[in-house]
Design a protein around this motif. Structure first.
Motif, PDB file in Angstrom:
ATOM      1  N   ARG A  36      -4.347   3.056  -2.507  1.00 19.38           N
ATOM      2  CA  ARG A  36      -4.230   4.278  -1.701  1.00 19.38           C
ATOM      3  C   ARG A  36      -5.632   4.819  -1.436  1.00 19.38           C
ATOM      4  O   ARG A  36      -6.350   5.175  -2.369  1.00 19.38           O
ATOM      5  CB  ARG A  36      -3.377   5.294  -2.454  1.00 19.38           C
ATOM      6  N   VAL A  37      -5.999   4.856  -0.137  1.00 17.58           N
ATOM      7  CA  VAL A  37      -7.385   5.110   0.233  1.00 17.58           C
ATOM      8  C   VAL A  37      -7.480   6.197   1.292  1.00 17.58           C
ATOM      9  O   VAL A  37      -6.748   6.175   2.289  1.00 17.58           O
ATOM     10  CB  VAL A  37      -8.059   3.826   0.775  1.00 17.58           C
ATOM     11  N   ILE A  38      -8.384   7.137   1.084  1.00 16.07           N
ATOM     12  CA  ILE A  38      -8.785   8.091   2.121  1.00 16.07           C
ATOM     13  C   ILE A  38     -10.082   7.579   2.736  1.00 16.07           C
ATOM     14  O   ILE A  38     -11.011   7.202   2.024  1.00 16.07           O
ATOM     15  CB  ILE A  38      -9.035   9.495   1.542  1.00 16.07           C
ATOM     16  N   VAL A  39     -10.138   7.574   4.072  1.00 17.02           N
ATOM     17  CA  VAL A  39     -11.386   7.273   4.784  1.00 17.02           C
ATOM     18  C   VAL A  39     -11.675   8.437   5.728  1.00 17.02           C
ATOM     19  O   VAL A  39     -10.871   8.726   6.621  1.00 17.02           O
ATOM     20  CB  VAL A  39     -11.305   5.966   5.593  1.00 17.02           C
ATOM     21  N   GLY A  58      -4.247  -4.816   3.308  1.00 15.66           N
ATOM     22  CA  GLY A  58      -2.956  -4.316   2.862  1.00 15.66           C
ATOM     23  C   GLY A  58      -2.985  -3.002   2.116  1.00 15.66           C
ATOM     24  O   GLY A  58      -2.111  -2.722   1.290  1.00 15.66           O
ATOM     25  N   SER A  59      -3.958  -2.148   2.416  1.00 13.40           N
ATOM     26  CA  SER A  59      -4.064  -0.847   1.744  1.00 13.40           C
ATOM     27  C   SER A  59      -3.149   0.190   2.394  1.00 13.40           C
ATOM     28  O   SER A  59      -2.721   0.042   3.540  1.00 13.40           O
ATOM     29  CB  SER A  59      -5.510  -0.341   1.810  1.00 13.40           C
ATOM     30  N   HIS A  60      -2.875   1.252   1.643  1.00 16.17           N
ATOM     31  CA  HIS A  60      -2.244   2.457   2.182  1.00 16.17           C
ATOM     32  C   HIS A  60      -3.373   3.390   2.629  1.00 16.17           C
ATOM     33  O   HIS A  60      -4.238   3.751   1.811  1.00 16.17           O
ATOM     34  CB  HIS A  60      -1.406   3.165   1.115  1.00 16.17           C
ATOM     35  N   LEU A  61      -3.369   3.811   3.888  1.00 13.62           N
ATOM     36  CA  LEU A  61      -4.496   4.542   4.440  1.00 13.62           C
ATOM     37  C   LEU A  61      -4.125   5.950   4.878  1.00 13.62           C
ATOM     38  O   LEU A  61      -3.092   6.169   5.505  1.00 13.62           O
ATOM     39  CB  LEU A  61      -5.067   3.799   5.656  1.00 13.62           C
ATOM     40  N   HIS A 101      -7.592  20.268   2.021  1.00 16.25           N
ATOM     41  CA  HIS A 101      -6.270  19.997   2.607  1.00 16.25           C
ATOM     42  C   HIS A 101      -6.028  18.500   2.747  1.00 16.25           C
ATOM     43  O   HIS A 101      -4.909  18.017   2.503  1.00 16.25           O
ATOM     44  CB  HIS A 101      -6.165  20.694   3.965  1.00 16.25           C
ATOM     45  N   VAL A 102      -7.045  17.756   3.140  1.00 14.36           N
ATOM     46  CA  VAL A 102      -6.909  16.305   3.305  1.00 14.36           C
ATOM     47  C   VAL A 102      -6.492  15.661   1.985  1.00 14.36           C
ATOM     48  O   VAL A 102      -5.612  14.792   1.949  1.00 14.36           O
ATOM     49  CB  VAL A 102      -8.223  15.681   3.809  1.00 14.36           C
ATOM     50  N   VAL A 103      -7.089  16.093   0.894  1.00 10.74           N
ATOM     51  CA  VAL A 103      -6.762  15.526  -0.415  1.00 10.74           C
ATOM     52  C   VAL A 103      -5.320  15.875  -0.804  1.00 10.74           C
ATOM     53  O   VAL A 103      -4.586  15.038  -1.340  1.00 10.74           O
ATOM     54  CB  VAL A 103      -7.751  16.022  -1.483  1.00 10.74           C
ATOM     55  N   MET A 115      -8.978   5.336  -4.056  1.00  7.32           N
ATOM     56  CA  MET A 115     -10.345   5.289  -3.533  1.00  7.32           C
ATOM     57  C   MET A 115     -10.552   6.398  -2.512  1.00  7.32           C
ATOM     58  O   MET A 115      -9.737   6.569  -1.592  1.00  7.32           O
ATOM     59  CB  MET A 115     -10.645   3.924  -2.904  1.00  7.32           C
ATOM     60  N   LEU A 116     -11.622   7.131  -2.686  1.00  6.58           N
ATOM     61  CA  LEU A 116     -12.021   8.183  -1.757  1.00  6.58           C
ATOM     62  C   LEU A 116     -13.308   7.732  -1.078  1.00  6.58           C
ATOM     63  O   LEU A 116     -14.355   7.617  -1.729  1.00  6.58           O
ATOM     64  CB  LEU A 116     -12.244   9.497  -2.510  1.00  6.58           C
ATOM     65  N   ILE A 117     -13.249   7.456   0.225  1.00  4.55           N
ATOM     66  CA  ILE A 117     -14.423   7.019   0.976  1.00  4.55           C
ATOM     67  C   ILE A 117     -14.900   8.171   1.854  1.00  4.55           C
ATOM     68  O   ILE A 117     -14.227   8.568   2.807  1.00  4.55           O
ATOM     69  CB  ILE A 117     -14.133   5.781   1.829  1.00  4.55           C
ATOM     70  N   LEU A 118     -16.066   8.714   1.506  1.00  5.54           N
ATOM     71  CA  LEU A 118     -16.630   9.867   2.194  1.00  5.54           C
ATOM     72  C   LEU A 118     -17.682   9.381   3.184  1.00  5.54           C
ATOM     73  O   LEU A 118     -18.748   8.898   2.796  1.00  5.54           O
ATOM     74  CB  LEU A 118     -17.243  10.828   1.167  1.00  5.54           C
TER      75      LEU A 118
END
Length: 293
Positions: A36-39, A58-61, A101-103, A115-118
């Motif tokens: 589970r990843v934030i970009v 195959g990630s959850h985005l 809010h995004v988080v 994973m948090l990609i800033l």
């Protein structure tokens, strides 16, 4: 000479031993499968390319940027490429409340975070510093404080998953470059904050990795528009850059350098011949084209 050898040989042995001890496993795309990843900053440039790579793995985005229409197109493409899921939330990172809010959206939509990609940045200029303190303050809100806010909000989920924070920075956050004064200030701030936070995680046995990504001149649309006719060095491809960032995060590396040889050589000069590095940097610009802007 004999004394020097007595010092250097054991030191070299220690360096090699540390290198072998700390060597990571090779990267495999399946490392990101189901993660589970934030970009952030994912509607264009490096962020968009990272989203596509992660989708193929195959990630959850959950992706975010300012422009709703662009995000919708990126999400659609991610699903075509094989993302386990892909969703978006649009808004401006000038407001740290949106960053938080995004988080929260990630927690609700993904059920957690690995994973948090800033990666996002605010708009700035490529020219001599104009003395506008207000612009520096505004850019710090977007390029630095929103990173801090998202990190703080994401820590509970990342602690639970033993996850990773990936911070996209720049050579301008390690070395002084002309014509990027406000931008460079924000990138130096990221280095200080996340390098110190990494130390505290180690002291507290917190199983969260922090990867700081030091990038050179990349052929994103925004960078090419701002500096292509001024910077004399060729830009590196954003697609390859995006993949190297993902690899570094998955392998929980301390820092990623892209392109590696150029960045490492520059950092070596910074530490051993700073005046020479400054001179070489100043030679990389076409000042006549800068003045035409």
């Amino acid at each position: 000479m004999g004394r020097l050898q007595k010092i250097l040989i054991p030191f070299a042995g220690l360096v090699l031993a540390f290198w072998f001890y700390s060597a990571r496993e090779d990267f495999k795309p399946e490392m990101l499968k189901g993660k589970r990843v934030i970009v952030t900053g994912a509607s264009s440039g490096i962020g968009e390319q990272m989203a596509y790579h992660l989708a193929q793995m195959g990630s959850h985005l959950l992706i975010t940027a300012r422009t709703e229409a662009k995000l919708q197109k990126v999400v659609a493409r991610c699903l075509e490429l094989g993302a386990a899921s892909a969703q978006h939330v649009s808004g401006s990172m000038e407001d740290t409340a949106f960053a938080e809010h995004v988080v929260k959206e990630a927690e609700e939509l993904l059920g957690g975070l690995d994973m948090l990609i800033l990666n996002h940045i605010g708009s700035s200029y490529f020219h001599y510093f104009d003395g506008d303190v207000g612009h520096v303050r505004k850019l710090l809100e977007t390029n630095f404080l929103s990173y801090v806010a998202m990190t703080v909000s994401a820590l509970p989920m990342l602690k639970e998953s033993g996850g990773s924070i990936v911070v996209v920075s720049s050579m301008a956050g390690k070395v002084g470059f002309p014509f990027t004064v406000p931008y460079s200030a924000t990138k130096f701030a990221l280095d200080g904050f996340f390098s110190s936070l990494r130390q505290e995680f180690a002291l507290q046995n917190t199983n969260i990795s922090i990867t700081l990504c030091i990038l050179g001149f990349i052929n994103t649309d925004s960078a090419m528009k701002a500096a292509a006719d001024v910077v004399l060095i060729p830009p590196a491809p954003k697609e390859e850059c995006a993949l190297e960032i993902i690899k570094g995060g998955a392998l929980r590396q301390r820092e990623v350098y892209y392109k590696y040889a150029t960045i490492k050589f520059s950092l070596l000069l910074r530490d051993w011949a700073a005046d020479l590095l400054d001179y070489l940097i100043r030679r990389e610009y076409n000042l006549e084209n800068l003045e035409k802007k």
